[in-house]
Design a protein around this motif. Structure first.
Motif, PDB file in Angstrom:
ATOM      1  N   GLY A  45      -6.658   1.335   3.446  1.00  0.00           N
ATOM      2  CA  GLY A  45      -6.642   0.165   2.581  1.00  0.00           C
ATOM      3  C   GLY A  45      -6.235  -1.104   3.293  1.00  0.00           C
ATOM      4  N   ILE A  75     -10.185   3.030   6.079  1.00  0.00           N
ATOM      5  CA  ILE A  75     -10.430   3.917   4.940  1.00  0.00           C
ATOM      6  C   ILE A  75      -9.882   5.322   5.171  1.00  0.00           C
ATOM      7  CG2 ILE A  75     -12.461   2.649   4.119  1.00  0.00           C
ATOM      8  CD1 ILE A  75     -14.204   4.771   5.500  1.00  0.00           C
ATOM      9  N   ARG A  82     -12.003  -2.714   6.746  1.00  0.00           N
ATOM     10  CA  ARG A  82     -10.885  -2.121   6.016  1.00  0.00           C
ATOM     11  C   ARG A  82     -10.710  -0.682   6.478  1.00  0.00           C
ATOM     12  NH1 ARG A  82     -11.361  -2.409  -0.289  1.00  0.00           N
ATOM     13  NH2 ARG A  82     -10.658  -4.545   0.119  1.00  0.00           N
ATOM     14  N   ILE A 134       0.860  -1.189   0.000  1.00  0.00           N
ATOM     15  CA  ILE A 134       0.000   0.000   0.000  1.00  0.00           C
ATOM     16  C   ILE A 134       0.895   1.238   0.000  1.00  0.00           C
ATOM     17  CG2 ILE A 134      -1.759   1.300   1.253  1.00  0.00           C
ATOM     18  CD1 ILE A 134      -2.750  -1.332   2.444  1.00  0.00           C
TER      19      ILE A 134
END
Length: 509
Positions: A274, A297, A295, A238
């Motif tokens: 993410g 965000i 998740r 990420i």
């Protein structure tokens, strides 16, 4: 046996082995028993064989509660030392009920040691010193780890288990998956040792089934190395700035170390938008439970915003885990109740319930591993297999004969047992409300205190405070050892006033 029948047997004060397949409702029955027993005035010591299991039920490890730590045997010096520990003596004598969850992972020798120490410190030769003992677990799940021996030291083969001779409450209801689900059929077949071609074919279908690209699931692996590398690799991929959260700790160092090991939240948690995460604590008000997936965000006020699959967004605040002994907090850790969840180990998944999971059983190395992994998922549609070996479907052969015997014993008990009477829904925080004390006994104790204070020419509060008299009128101890278990009652008071108080209490009884 039905859940309500098992609850009745437990409430009647019997020693019990509460068991059943995953999803049968063992935890529900246990929690309901603890709630009702506590409300009736009993002191319930809630423990488990592992720290992770203990956090699931809000208890502590049996190693910590018992005062035995990691000892494998007791010397005479150990016995003398334990008998000199006033706090431990009070802990054993204050308890009315001892719960041990996930007993499948407890060594039989450990259970023998707890039995011996309970007898020693309670000065009572009955099994576990007269404590009502509730053993909970599924013996088909992961067995205790063998150290340098091929023989498994199962708890049910111990001398302590034979002495206790618990009533068998084998719950046969099923609440996790549908009655016609192929996964439930497979798990039951594994428990019978009757896995056939149809079951193997169903697993082969799940090997071929491709997980939808947009479906977020937890990956279960047999080895820590696989889990750590997968989680770190995904996080590194990420390309966004993240935040690092350090665990906060307070208390005695050895206790902190024990608590940290038992908590699923990591000491250092790095998060990025993410990142796939899983909640590792229960907070019904906030909208998540242990095992909830989500998740990250965004961040707000330096805290992560986690989006759940149902679209709900939660601003996640720190959660506190405590190690409590004798009514006092010995250690406390605080961390975000999250861990990276692209993958976790099968051992750490025990006790969780997942809608879907990607499971790698290609490196299964002990009986029960595949059973635990598959039984975490609610239905076969949620199982995505990436590999499987011969060990994966094996359960320990020594358990099958024992399982047949306890099923039979439970059925016989069910035939003569009524359901527990239903109670109103518990009010929030009700479990902490103390049972009412006997007002007549309380007045008798107050009069004794007045008379004794006059005789000794001291103030009444020197003899005993009202809170102590209330506790005596609530618990109604019948022996000198039971008096020692009452909060605020030590050896000095026992020597001075014990016989007089027991005479009053026993006369009222």
């Amino acid at each position: 046996m039905r859940q309500a029948q098992a609850l009745r047997v437990m409430l009647e004060g019997q020693p019990v082995f509460l068991t059943g397949a995953p999803g049968a409702g063992k935890t529900y029955v246990l929690n309901e028993f603890i709630r009702r027993a506590t409300r009736s005035g009993k002191n319930v010591a809630v423990t488990a064989s592992t720290g992770i299991a203990a956090t699931h039920i809000g208890g502590t490890t049996i190693h910590s509660w018992s005062g035995l730590g990691i000892k494998d045997f007791l010397t005479e010096w150990d016995r003398e030392r334990l008998q000199s520990m006033d706090r431990l003596i009070k802990r054993y004598n204050a308890a009315d009920v001892l719960v041990i969850d996930e007993v499948s992972m407890l060594h039989g020798q450990r259970l023998n040691m707890v039995n011996d120490v309970a007898k020693l410190l309670r000065k009572n030769d009955k099994p576990f010193g007269g404590l009502q003992v509730i053993l909970v677990g599924d013996l088909f799940q992961l067995p205790p780890i063998s150290r340098g021996s091929s023989a498994v030291d199962f708890a049910h083969l111990s001398t302590a288990w034979q002495e206790l001779n618990p009533k068998i409450c084998y719950i046969t209801e099923q609440h996790r998956v549908g009655a016609n689900d192929a996964l439930l059929d497979l798990l039951e077949a594994m428990r019978r040792g009757d896995v056939n071609e149809l079951h193997e074919s169903a697993l082969q279908e799940r090997l071929k089934e491709q997980r939808p690209g947009d479906l977020v699931v937890t990956r279960l692996y047999s080895h820590n190395m696989d889990v750590d590398s997968i989680n770190q690799r995904h996080l590194k991929e990420i390309d966004r700035d993240g935040k690092l959260y350090e665990m906060q700790t307070t208390g005695q160092k050895p206790k902190i170390e024990s608590l940290v090991k038992s908590v699923l939240a990591p000491e250092q948690l790095e998060l990025k938008p993410g990142a796939e995460v899983m909640f590792v604590a229960n907070n019904f008000a906030a909208g998540y439970v242990n095992g909830t997936r989500g998740r990250v965000i965004d961040f707000s006020d330096n805290l992560p915003i986690v989006a759940l699959p149902n679209g709900r967004e939660i601003k996640v605040e720190r959660h506190s885990w405590k190690l409590e002994e004798d009514g006092r907090t010995r250690a406390e850790v605080a961390q975000l109740p999250l861990r990276l969840a692209w993958a976790i180990t099968i051992h750490k998944s025990q006790g969780m319930s997942l809608d879907a999971a990607e499971i790698d059983l290609s490196r299964s190395f002990t009986p029960g591993m595949g059973y635990v992994a598959l039984s975490r998922v609610r239905s076969m549609d949620g199982v995505y297999l990436t590999g499987i070996n011969q060990m994966a479907l094996q359960l320990h052969p020594a358990i099958f004969e024992f399982d047949a015997a306890i099923r039979e014993a439970s059925e016989a008990l069910a035939n003569i047992t009524e359901d527990a009477e239903p109670e109103p829904e518990p009010v929030k925080g009700e479990i902490n409300v103390p049972a009412p004390y006997d007002p007549d006994l309380f007045m008798r104790l107050k009069q004794w205190r007045i008379d004794r204070a006059r005789e000794d020419k001291v103030s009444a509060f020197i003899i005993a405070h009202n809170t102590l008299l209330e506790e005596l009128a609530r618990r109604k101890p019948q022996t000198a050892q039971a008096l020692l278990g009452v909060k605020g009652f030590g050896q000095n008071k026992l020597d001075k006033y014990g016989p007089e108080l027991l005479e009053i209490i026993l006369a009222k009884a």
